[in-house]
Each structure stands twice: as structure tokens, then as C-alpha cells.
Enzyme design. Structure first.
Site, PDB file in Angstrom:
ATOM      1  N   ASP A 165       1.281  28.390  -0.990  1.00  0.00           N
ATOM      2  CA  ASP A 165       0.949  26.992  -1.218  1.00  0.00           C
ATOM      3  C   ASP A 165       0.922  26.816  -2.728  1.00  0.00           C
ATOM      4  O   ASP A 165       0.272  27.606  -3.438  1.00  0.00           O
ATOM      5  CB  ASP A 165      -0.444  26.661  -0.675  1.00  0.00           C
ATOM      6  CG  ASP A 165      -0.473  26.427   0.818  1.00  0.00           C
ATOM      7  OD1 ASP A 165       0.501  26.789   1.500  1.00  0.00           O
ATOM      8  OD2 ASP A 165      -1.501  25.905   1.314  1.00  0.00           O
TER       9      ASP A 165
ATOM     10  N   HIS B 282       2.904  35.209   1.055  1.00  0.00           N
ATOM     11  CA  HIS B 282       3.655  35.616   2.238  1.00  0.00           C
ATOM     12  C   HIS B 282       5.106  35.908   1.850  1.00  0.00           C
ATOM     13  O   HIS B 282       5.581  35.470   0.806  1.00  0.00           O
ATOM     14  CB  HIS B 282       3.597  34.512   3.295  1.00  0.00           C
ATOM     15  CG  HIS B 282       2.209  34.199   3.757  1.00  0.00           C
ATOM     16  ND1 HIS B 282       1.743  34.490   5.016  1.00  0.00           N
ATOM     17  CD2 HIS B 282       1.151  33.621   3.111  1.00  0.00           C
ATOM     18  CE1 HIS B 282       0.487  34.109   5.139  1.00  0.00           C
ATOM     19  NE2 HIS B 282       0.103  33.573   3.988  1.00  0.00           N
TER      20      HIS B 282
ATOM     21  N   SER C 227      -2.480  31.168  -9.936  1.00  0.00           N
ATOM     22  CA  SER C 227      -1.511  31.861 -10.767  1.00  0.00           C
ATOM     23  C   SER C 227      -0.109  31.344 -10.485  1.00  0.00           C
ATOM     24  O   SER C 227       0.063  30.179 -10.155  1.00  0.00           O
ATOM     25  CB  SER C 227      -1.605  33.365 -10.547  1.00  0.00           C
ATOM     26  OG  SER C 227      -0.912  34.037 -11.570  1.00  0.00           O
TER      27      SER C 227
END
Length: 261
Positions: A86, A142, A226
């Protein structure tokens, strides 16, 4: 002058001791006091969280939270390459034959980013994708595609911020910050998933240790906002043309199409 002053301030405050203190605080029960304020200031979507806000005992637990089952769907198309996080889409484009690319007016070296010429040479003429995670985002990472893990390695030490100021004034944060890299071979083509550490809290926890990985599978988590950089070998993908800088992305959303050999 601004660049010099910015870097000086970062060097003075971004030492190991400062990072250690902040990390210990985030992992302590004392940090739970500021969780409600943190969630409010950063507008964290509490409806998606696996647990109720009051069940998180530390800021670290909140940073690394999981989501409720079914809140992120992985694009089902076999040729789809998906967003690993995300975050906010920053940019994509070609990697020059010189093994460099430009983003936000700054040139980055793939040799610096990956640590040596041999690794970098695989991506000459390929494609890069950059996605920024703010402190409000879900911090788990992911896999954007399925394949075989060929290498895992870490590089760098100190980290500059990866926000707008850091990108403008920092020392090439995407290729000089602490970073954890996973390279994956997918149908004979190579991809590098570069997880870039943020200022103060460099920790990137690897969760995936097996030799194979499936698209959408959880691989790691950041302990604070980050950036992720994806590097694709030449002729491997075609990025979705409608992607625009500043666009919000979610894990599993299609960002590119695999090209057939």
C-alpha cells in the site's frame, strides 16, 4: 546551501544512538500512550485493521499491523504484476543502458543500489517502479509476481528520509540508504524488490525464507514508512499506462503486464 544544511542536520540527528532510542521506545509499552493520537494524526484506516486500536500494545505493533482477511485482493490475471505494498506511486520509467534512472530530478545508479556491476547489468534497458509508503500506510510487503528467489542481501547503513525533502536534498536515498534486496527469477527473467529503510528506523524484517514465492505472498515488513523500488529486466514488463505520480496504490493492484518471451 539548503542541501548542505539539510544534510548536516540529518547527520547530526541520525546516529545509531538516536535510532536505538526511538526503536526501543516504539517497542515499549510506554509508546501505547500516543497510539490514539498517532492513529488520528495519520488518519489510519481502523476498519481494515485485524485488531481493534486499543489491542495494540506498542507503536511497533501498530506499525507492523496485519489487515482483516479479504481486505486486499490479488489481481487474478496470470500476466498481471501487482503492487507489493500500500503506498503512493512515485514514478516508473526506463533504466538506461548506463544502468541509471532519473526520478525527481536526481539520477540513481543501479550499481550503487544493488552493490555491484554484475547484479546491475541484468537490469540495463529494463524498467523501474518506485512506490512510497507514508507512516499511515499498511507496512507489510508482498511479492509482485511468482518465481524463484535467487538472492537476498542487505546494503547501506544510515538512512535519509524518503519524503519530498529527502528525495531533493538527501544523498541519493534510494541507492544509499540501508536497503534489503530480494531478487526473483520469474519465467527466465529477473526482478529485484528493493526495500529502502527510512530515517532513524532502518529495520526491515524478512518473513519469507523459502526458495519459491507466489504472487501476493507476504515477504517482509517495514517498521516505519519507507519506499520500495522494483527493478525489472529488459523486455519483462509493460507498466500500466494510466499510473500517475501521487496515485494511491494497494497491495495486489495491477501495476504492469508480463510480456511473453
Amino acid at each position: 546551501m539548503r542541501r548542505t544544511l539539510y544534510r548536516l542536520m540529518i547527520e547530526l540527528t541520525n546516529g545509531r544512538f538516536t535510532s536505538y532510542i526511538l526503536r526501543k521506545f516504539a517497542q515499549s509499552r510506554f509508546s501505547s500512550i500516543i497510539i490514539p493520537s498517532y492513529a488520528k494524526v495519520f488518519q489510519i484506516n481502523q476498519d481494515e485493521m485485524e485488531k481493534d486500536l486499543k489491542e495494540y500494545r506498542t507503536l511497533h505493533e501498530l506499525f507492523t499491523r496485519k489487515l482483516k482477511e479479504g481486505k486486499r485482493m490479488i489481481h487474478a490475471e496470470a500476466a498481471a504484476v501487482v503492487s507489493p505494498v500500500d503506498g503512493i506511486f512515485a514514478d516508473f520509467g526506463p533504466i538506461e543502458e548506463s544502468k541509471t534512472f532519473d526520478i525527481k530530478g536526481k539520477r540513481y545508479s543501479i550499481v550503487d543500489m544493488l552493490g555491484n556491476e554484475e547484479r546491475a547489468s541484468r537490469y540495463a534497458g529494463g524498467t523501474y517502479v518506485v512506490i512510497y509508503l507514508s507512516p499511515s500506510h499498511y507496512h507489510r510487503i508482498h511479492s509482485p509476481l511468482s518465481g524463484t528467489v535467487t538472492e537476498r542481501f542487505e546494503l547501506g547503513g544510515k538512512s535519509y528520509p524518503v519524503n519530498a525533502a529527502g528525495m531533493k536534498y538527501g544523498k541519493e536515498p534510494l541507492s544509499k540508504n540501508y536497503r534489503s534486496v530480494t531478487e526473483v527469477d520469474s519465467e527466465g527473467k529477473r526482478m529485484a524488490l528493493v526495500k529502502v529503510g527510512a530515517m532513524f528506523v532502518n529495520s526491515i524484517e524478512l518473513l519469507h525464507k523459502r526458495n519459491t514465492v507466489q504472487k501476493g505472498e507476504e515477504m517482509a515488513y517495514f517498521t516505519f514508512g519507507s519506499t520500495v523500488v522494483l527493478l525489472f529486466e529488459k523486455g519483462m514488463i509493460e507498466a500500466v499506462s494510466t499510473l500517475t505520480s501521487g496515485q494511491e496504490l494497494r497491495v495486489g493492484e495491477k501495476i504492469a503486464t508480463r510480456l511473453t518471451s
